[in-house]
Design a protein around this motif. Sequence first.
Motif, PDB file in Angstrom:
ATOM      1  N   PRO A 246     -18.290 -25.213 -17.079  1.00 56.55           N
ATOM      2  CA  PRO A 246     -17.798 -26.560 -17.295  1.00 56.55           C
ATOM      3  C   PRO A 246     -18.424 -27.178 -18.531  1.00 56.55           C
ATOM      4  O   PRO A 246     -19.608 -27.024 -18.808  1.00 56.55           O
TER       5      PRO A 246
ATOM      6  N   ALA B 127     -15.334 -18.890 -14.799  1.00 57.51           N
ATOM      7  CA  ALA B 127     -15.233 -20.341 -14.657  1.00 57.51           C
ATOM      8  C   ALA B 127     -14.279 -20.908 -15.700  1.00 57.51           C
ATOM      9  O   ALA B 127     -14.443 -20.688 -16.902  1.00 57.51           O
TER      10      ALA B 127
ATOM     11  N   ARG C  19     -14.833 -20.601  -6.211  1.00 56.64           N
ATOM     12  CA  ARG C  19     -15.588 -21.840  -6.263  1.00 56.64           C
ATOM     13  C   ARG C  19     -14.860 -22.765  -7.219  1.00 56.64           C
ATOM     14  O   ARG C  19     -14.173 -22.315  -8.151  1.00 56.64           O
ATOM     15  N   THR C  20     -14.975 -24.043  -6.978  1.00 54.98           N
ATOM     16  CA  THR C  20     -14.161 -25.013  -7.699  1.00 54.98           C
ATOM     17  C   THR C  20     -15.033 -26.147  -8.221  1.00 54.98           C
ATOM     18  O   THR C  20     -16.130 -26.404  -7.707  1.00 54.98           O
ATOM     19  N   ARG C  21     -14.495 -26.811  -9.255  1.00 62.80           N
ATOM     20  CA  ARG C  21     -15.197 -27.954  -9.828  1.00 62.80           C
ATOM     21  C   ARG C  21     -14.498 -29.239  -9.391  1.00 62.80           C
ATOM     22  O   ARG C  21     -13.290 -29.408  -9.589  1.00 62.80           O
TER      23      ARG C  21
ATOM     24  N   TRP D  67     -19.827 -28.199  -9.374  1.00 60.55           N
ATOM     25  CA  TRP D  67     -19.212 -26.975  -8.865  1.00 60.55           C
ATOM     26  C   TRP D  67     -19.617 -26.746  -7.408  1.00 60.55           C
ATOM     27  O   TRP D  67     -20.761 -26.972  -7.032  1.00 60.55           O
ATOM     28  N   SER D  68     -18.683 -26.306  -6.618  1.00 54.91           N
ATOM     29  CA  SER D  68     -18.962 -25.992  -5.218  1.00 54.91           C
ATOM     30  C   SER D  68     -19.668 -24.655  -5.120  1.00 54.91           C
ATOM     31  O   SER D  68     -19.772 -23.899  -6.099  1.00 54.91           O
TER      32      SER D  68
ATOM     33  N   SER E 299      -9.629 -31.133  -7.857  1.00 53.27           N
ATOM     34  CA  SER E 299     -10.472 -30.280  -8.686  1.00 53.27           C
ATOM     35  C   SER E 299      -9.814 -30.066 -10.053  1.00 53.27           C
ATOM     36  O   SER E 299      -8.607 -30.255 -10.215  1.00 53.27           O
TER      37      SER E 299
ATOM     38  N   GLU F 208     -13.267 -20.730 -10.398  1.00 56.59           N
ATOM     39  CA  GLU F 208     -13.768 -19.388 -10.674  1.00 56.59           C
ATOM     40  C   GLU F 208     -13.385 -18.536  -9.476  1.00 56.59           C
ATOM     41  O   GLU F 208     -13.502 -18.977  -8.314  1.00 56.59           O
TER      42      GLU F 208
ATOM     43  N   THR G  20     -24.402 -20.779 -13.005  1.00 53.96           N
ATOM     44  CA  THR G  20     -23.157 -20.091 -13.326  1.00 53.96           C
ATOM     45  C   THR G  20     -23.456 -18.846 -14.150  1.00 53.96           C
ATOM     46  O   THR G  20     -24.070 -18.923 -15.211  1.00 53.96           O
TER      47      THR G  20
END
Length: 772
Positions: free
Chosen positions: A24, A66, A93-95, A102-103, A138, A142, A224
């Motif tokens: 990110p 990502a 995983r998401t932002r 990020w989760s 979101s 990734e 990350t």
Amino acid sequence: MIVALSTIAPVAAAAVAFVVVGGPSSTASPAAQPPTPGQVNTLALRDLPSGQSGGSGKQSVQGLPAATTKPFSLLGVSWNDAHEAIDGAVEVRTRAAASGAWSSWRPVEAESDDLPDVGSATDRQARGATAPLWVGPSNGVEVRVTGKGHALPRGLRVELVDPGNGTRKTGVRAAGEQLGDVTLAGAVSTTEPDGAPSSEPGSEPSPSTVDAPPAGPVTTPASTPTPTPSATPSPSATPKTTPSATPKATPTPTAKATPKALAVTPTSTAPRPTIKTRASWSADEKLVTDPPEYATTVKAVFVHHTDGVNDYSCADSPAIIRGIMLYHVKTNGWNDIGYNFLVDKCGTIFEGRAGGVDQPVIGAHTLGFNTSSSGIALLGSFNDPSDPTPPKVALDAIAKLAAWKLGLAGGDPTGKTPMTITADNGKFKPGTYSFNTISGHRDGFATACPGTKLYAALPGIRTTAKQWTTPVTSLSLSGITGATKSGSTYYTKGTVSLSWTSRKAALSKYEVVVDGKVVSTPSATAASASLTLASGSHKVQLRAVNINGTTATSSTYTVVVDKTAPAFGTAAYLGIRTGAVSTTGVIPVGLHWKATDNTLLRTLGIVSPSKATLSTTATSWSSSSKSQASKVWSVTATDAAGNSKTSSATRTAALLYESYAKRTGTWKKTTSSSYLGGSTLFSTAKNASATYTFTGRSVGLIGKRAPNTGALTIYVDGVKTTVFDTKTSTTNYRNIFWTKTWTTSAKHTIKIVVAGTSGRPTVVTEGIAYVK
């Protein structure tokens, strides 16, 4: 909107070139977008080095580093061949769009187990796909997909679903007219979306895109992994069939149920719950291009969970459902959302697949058993130990919905029903099998759905649903508060509260009946009712009205309304009573009254100068009072309705010793501690007299009584009243042996005259006691 990036390599490469692969770049959310419908954007996955996946190198690994993306709230992974399956793990995983955080990595169910029947109109599975996962708003993702020693399916891509903002007003296509919050079979609405161009069915979707990378340096979060440069995805090798991979079934297609003329709304054996329409969650009816399919009946309900997060806000429920619909239509290739109904954790019920909530619409939720069943999905995940227990309000909503839906065909929520499957679904071969009428998805298909915790709640759901289908045949009140029961009659001042056990049954309402007339209609879920009655006697009943028109009526209860307090026909008054005066001057007294009530006297009691509970028939109470002590003497009468009345008198009892008597004839004085005041007068002379003068309303003569004392004549205010013989078998000192009471206080004289009784002429006087 979907673009098959995996099958158009140049487009895929161009699309991936816009992905930020270094993590990110900013926590700032994208600029607010104007109202738009939902859409699906896709990104192709590519081979990843084993180090990025944490694997041993022998595993097939594809994924997406990502990436900054267009906004989305729900995602899944799809692949080319609908008949293949991923034998491995899918993780994302998401932002978060709001915070930029990020989760952690989240698993995605590798195969979508909510499926249409083979050969049905909905079975247009263009691609294989995982289950959808709701992640909330979101703008970054990734992905990694790891095979268990086998090649992964070709054409893997991540599906990013933006459910839209839900502000567009959409028509109800092939669903019907609105009745309250329920869509019933019948009409078709053609309302166009507000503020958005109309898209005709069959128009081409817009290409999938991702946001271009922002200018400036890119900051990679410490957690990350450093991603590798973008690369064009390489095709996967033909996957091997493994025992753990469950391919889509391809046997002889199930016979299609022909669309029918929609029937008139049937009557259920259970009350209809509130169901939010498709319009309430802004279903995009333009996505539904074919009419719904119908079975002949609904014999079973299959309970599902949708997977995804459990900490969603119930205000997000419409968006979650829109996301699921977009995924089912755009990714899975179905004609509509697969579930017939969806329920959120707040217990709100939403209409799912179009066609009429009261109709046997064939859904896409339990492969092989969609015909003659209805699918109810609870938003959330309830499988892992860390997952919450399904909320009771949600379980109750599922129970009530299942009871109503099964009741449209007379089904028993706690019973069993035969279900026929015509194509192997991986768990059942073609044939007929017995199912609970309320079953879990795993009962009909090889899946963990609806999750261990929701599945464990199914017995309770069945029991609760059964209560909604059971008409009330007997009824009784559990209490009448605000009233006092005496015998079989209740007495009140006018307002009472009736209470009963509220039954989750097939009720339409309760009715409170007074003297044969319905005076109020509490709801079917009520457990009490307030009732105000006029003065007099009434006959009260409670009636339960079942949804089929039958009734159950309680026994008749007699309720008497009495607003009149008891009356004292004789007001409370204090008088001297017979008995011994103590050596310290405590005088025997008695309180007297006469209390009555127009209905029923319930209690009677002394409230002053002390407390005492008496019989309701009592008219006097014995007590004592110190000489010259002023006291309030009170008695309270209360009737059965609770009305009260108190009668009081403030009085003083006093002593007048023998020395104050005016005497004639011969009297002699003697002393002893046994006498009142330590001395007394006695006479044996016939016609000797002693006169006491006082002002008061009650009086008593005090003297010695013994086996050898004689008679005396008593005059009151100069009038001969009686001849009293003082002889007793034992000797009594300070004895009040005669009393007289008047209604008012006045000046009086009491004269005693020695009668000269033969053999025992002695008369002893120690004084008088009187009430001022």
